[in-house]
Design an enzyme around this catalytic site. Structure first.
Site, mmCIF file in Angstrom:
data_model
loop_
_atom_site.group_PDB
_atom_site.id
_atom_site.type_symbol
_atom_site.label_atom_id
_atom_site.label_comp_id
_atom_site.label_asym_id
_atom_site.label_seq_id
_atom_site.Cartn_x
_atom_site.Cartn_y
_atom_site.Cartn_z
ATOM 1 N N HIS A 200 37.193 -4.512 -68.380
ATOM 2 C CA HIS A 200 36.532 -5.594 -67.642
ATOM 3 C C HIS A 200 37.347 -6.098 -66.456
ATOM 4 O O HIS A 200 36.812 -6.754 -65.579
ATOM 5 C CB HIS A 200 36.254 -6.780 -68.572
ATOM 6 N N ASP B 281 32.265 -8.175 -77.970
ATOM 7 C CA ASP B 281 31.468 -7.990 -76.761
ATOM 8 C C ASP B 281 30.035 -7.831 -77.233
ATOM 9 O O ASP B 281 29.778 -7.140 -78.217
ATOM 10 C CB ASP B 281 31.922 -6.720 -76.017
#
Ligand code: MIC
Ligand code: SF4
Length: 756
Positions: free
Chosen positions: A96, A160
């Site tokens: 990310h 996530d």
């Protein structure tokens, strides 16, 4: 050979007995979801039946996965749990924190410089506690999990929301906040309300321009962003078995966008093929031996309405390609209706950028099908009208598609290849430099899964539409949102009218996958000597201080921080993009708390009244003023509050700043749990219309908080600015254990106490 094969064999060894027992207890044939859930009970062999949508159940997931942006908080918490090693196989993936700007190589280099401190921290914590580490550039968590760790019939959790992607390989894979992951890593049970079950029968077969993505775009239209809340979606039917394993992954992945707990598919030969192609013949053989337990009982497929809480049927033979958006993933438009819809809604027709890839759509199949369109550009003497980018999901895929010439094909149409990372999908896309906030009105199309305002490029005026990689590629070639490749033609450089031929590709690479360095770093067998360093003056990382329990007195005389209007996703509560850099530093990231939420009293973002001074200011500043004055606050919200990401920052930041309670019409599942874990009150209006009673100058008293108990609504006295009062009843879903978290100040405080 697969990772953790012994663990997988262990799961299969007990499956038959557990499934049999569950079938007896439930008293009827079982769905796949039930088989997986009942064979992963914390207490082992089932001894009672659970009521869907009601009973809280302790589960024992087989593994945990974390990505860099959420792993920091998860691991900072785990460090307090008092354990020398993780109790189940766990991995950390760096994906990310890599910003997309010029292209893979330069971007990766820059990320390694700018986020070096965080990557080092994650690597050393992983090394210390026995966690597998996937370095920056290795790929996006869900793609790497599908390629290496997912297995039919398994159960995993991940920090996530798109962990659900592993349903493509027949898992029950669930997205959670970091504190939930800490439970499992610390060897404790993981609790979940036994989900409801939605069956989706896929009849017919995909063909032509229609892709697996269109199935989930259609499901999103049917269920909307909250229709899957508290449910597992189980797909079956001839259309399911005929689809590739990675296509199934795409469908499961975007199931997060309908709020589903997870989605899954029964075991079939597409999974066998995928396992073998990704060097896991051992898992394929083991799965084959227990295959009847890795799919629903035949009666379920024959009469689904008897076994699921809701059944949806989609005929793939007539399903059209769709584009969903803008600003919400459930606003679906079939491509044949786009011209009309765009006109009615005044969506800009000119498409500036087409982006393919991401964790949900970067399989070999996706890329090869998109490349078959890109190839036609030169063959038919066309010119690509929009900018075009590709974000491969993993190094395995990237290396293989490069070897097979697809990257060259894309580069010929002017494409930029970004690093194997989240990039533009999470606002890590430097499209406008520092001018994103008032960027121009424009349209982009992508094959990602989320399209909330500002999500991709930080520009509130960008309208993002979600479609299959094939459709995105065709639209980028045409440069128009209303281009329907099924019926429309294009004029080429020589003024001739040409048509794009249907996309064609390969389910799996005909010459097999290959890779030079997949990017995995195994932890030390004994990590006890590894030192984890966090600099005290770091702006990126901060060790955690335990939260102080909310006393009954502190819940009297509370002030309203913000009454949020309309959609309030985790992106509104704790924005990503530029703020991702502070994910390991609670006090710094708290400066973005709720800055995206719209204030119901003036329709502005980040502009709320400070009741102590009467002045208006930003949400974080105003909240810090209340904190300084020792006053707790309440946040009010609409439906599906906290939709989207699993990021527990959306709970920890308000908690850190002194927000005590969040009162909304309804919650997204992960966010509600995150609030509970951090020792806050997450409540819903008994009467939705009471939302309208809340005024800007309100003060709140939780008058019966001393009697906080499971199943008993709380009474909230609201004192308005003019002295008048209303009584509002607030529902909650706290069970006894969760009330204990509240009383201790957080779930982590309780773990620490128990392990002391
Ligand atoms: C997302 O897709 O929104 C994210 C970024 O992957 C998040 C996790 C995060 O916020 O770190 C998610 O989906 O959980
Ligand atoms: Fe990354 Fe986007 Fe996938 Fe989230 S949805 S994991 S940001 S690629």
């Amino acid at each position: 050979m697969a990772f953790d094969i012994d663990m997988i064999k262990g799961v299969y060894a007990t499956m038959e007995e557990r499934v049999k027992k569950a079938r007896e207890l439930v008293g009827k044939p079982l769905t796949l979801s039930e088989k997986i859930l009942y064979s992963h009970l914390w207490d082992g062999t089932p001894d009672k039946m659970f009521t869907r949508g009601k009973d809280y159940v302790d589960f024992a997931p087989d593994r945990v996965a974390c990505q860099d942006a959420t792993a920091q908080m998860a691991l900072l918490q785990f460090m307090h749990a008092g354990k020398p090693k993780v109790a189940v196989p766990t991995t950390v993936h760096c994906d990310h924190l890599i910003q997309a700007k010029v292209g893979a190589e330069a971007d990766l280099l820059r990320a390694n410089q700018t986020s070096n401190e965080v990557f080092d921290f994650l690597e050393s914590v992983s090394n210390k506690y026995g966690i597998g580490f996937w370095k920056p550039g290795a790929g996006i968590i869900h793609q790497v999990v599908l390629e290496n760790y997912a297995f039919p019939g398994g159960m995993m959790i991940g920090t996530d929301s798109h962990t659900v992607n592993a349903g493509g390989l027949g898992m029950v894979a669930i997205g959670v906040g970091g504190a939930d992951a800490v439970d499992v890593m610390a060897g404790m049970a993981w609790e979940l309300k036994f989900p409801k079950l939605i069956g989706v029968k896929l009849s017919g077969k995909l063909s032509g321009w229609t892709a697996p993505k269109d199935v989930i775009l259609k499901v999103a239209e049917i269920l909307t962003v909250k229709g899957g809340t508290g449910a597992i979606i189980e797909y079956f039917g001839e259309g399911a078995t005929a689809m590739s394993c990675t296509g199934k992954g795409t469908i499961c992945n975007m199931g997060a966008e309908v709020g589903a707990t997870t989605s899954t598919f029964g075991y079939d030969t597409s999974m066998d093929r995928y396992l073998r192609a990704t060097d896991r013949a051992d898992v394929a053989d083991a799965a084959l031996a227990v295959k009847e337990h890795l799919t629903a009982d035949p009666e379920v497929h024959a009469r689904p309405e008897k076994y699921f809480d809701q059944v949806i049927e989609i005929d793939l033979s007539t399903l059209e390609p769709h584009l969903n958006g803008p600003y919400t993933p459930d606003l679906a438009t079939p491509i044949s209706k786009m011209a009309e819809a765009a006109k009615t809604n005044d969506w800009p027709l000119n498409v500036e950028v087409g982006l393919i890839g991401s964790c949900t759509n970067s399989s070999y199949e996706d890329i090869s099908r998109a490349a078959s369109l890109a190839k036609q550009v030169s063959e038919k003497k066309l010119k690509t009208k929009s900018q075009f980018t590709i974000t491969p999901g993993s190094e395995l895929v990237r290396y293989t598609i490069e070897r097979d010439g697809f990257i060259d094909t894309f580069e010929e149409i002017g494409a930029t290849v970004f690093a194997n990372a989240c990039g533009p999908c999470i606002g890590m896309w430097d499209r406008y430099g520092d001018k994103a906030a008032d960027g121009p009105r424009n349209t982009i199309v992508h094959s990602f899964n989320r399209n909330f305002a500002k999500r991709a490029d930080g520009n509130p005026n960008t309208m993002a539409f979600v479609g299959s990689p094939e459709l995105v590629t065709a639209i980028a070639i045409a440069g128009r949102l209303d281009f329907n490749p099924i019926t429309d033609t294009l004029i080429n450089e020589e003024g001739e009218e040409v048509r794009l031929e249907e996309p064609r590709g390969y389910e799996l690479p005909p010459e097999g996958f290959s890779v030079e360095d997949a990017g995995f770093i195994a932890p030390k067998v004994d990590g006890s000597g590894v030192e984890v360093k966090v600099a005290t003056d770091s702006e990126r990382l901060q060790l955690l201080e335990p939260f102080v329990p909310l006393s009954n007195e502190s819940l009297q005389g509370m002030k309203l921080l913000i009454k949020a209007f309309g959609k309030c996703t985790t992106d509104h509560i704790s924005m990503a993009g530029p703020w991702l850099r502070f994910r390991g530093h609670l006090d710094n990231i708290a400066n973005n708390t709720l800055i995206g939420a719209v204030n119901a009293f003036n329709q502005k973002t980040n502009f709320v009244k400070n009741q102590l001074t009467g002045e208006y200011g930003g949400v974080p500043d105003t909240q810090r003023a209340y904190k300084k004055a020792g006053i707790k606050t309440l946040v009010v919200g609409d439906h599906n509050y906290g939709e989207g990401s699993s990021r527990e920052h959306a709970a920890m930041q308000p908690r850190h700043l002194g927000v005590a309670a969040v009162l909304v019409k309804s919650f997204a599942r992960i966010h509600e749990t995150n609030l509970k874990k951090q020792g806050m009150l997450g409540l819903t209006f008994v009467q939705e219309s009471d939302y309208d009673l809340i005024q800007e100058d309100d003060t709140f008293n939780f008058v019966d908080i001393a009697e906080f108990a499971p199943g008993k609504p709380l009474t909230l006295e609201v004192v308005h600015g003019d002295g008048s009062r209303d009584i509002i009843m607030a529902n909650h879903t706290y069970n006894r254990a969760q009330i204990a978290w509240f009383k201790e100040g957080s779930a982590l405080n309780l773990i620490k106490k128990e392990n002391a």
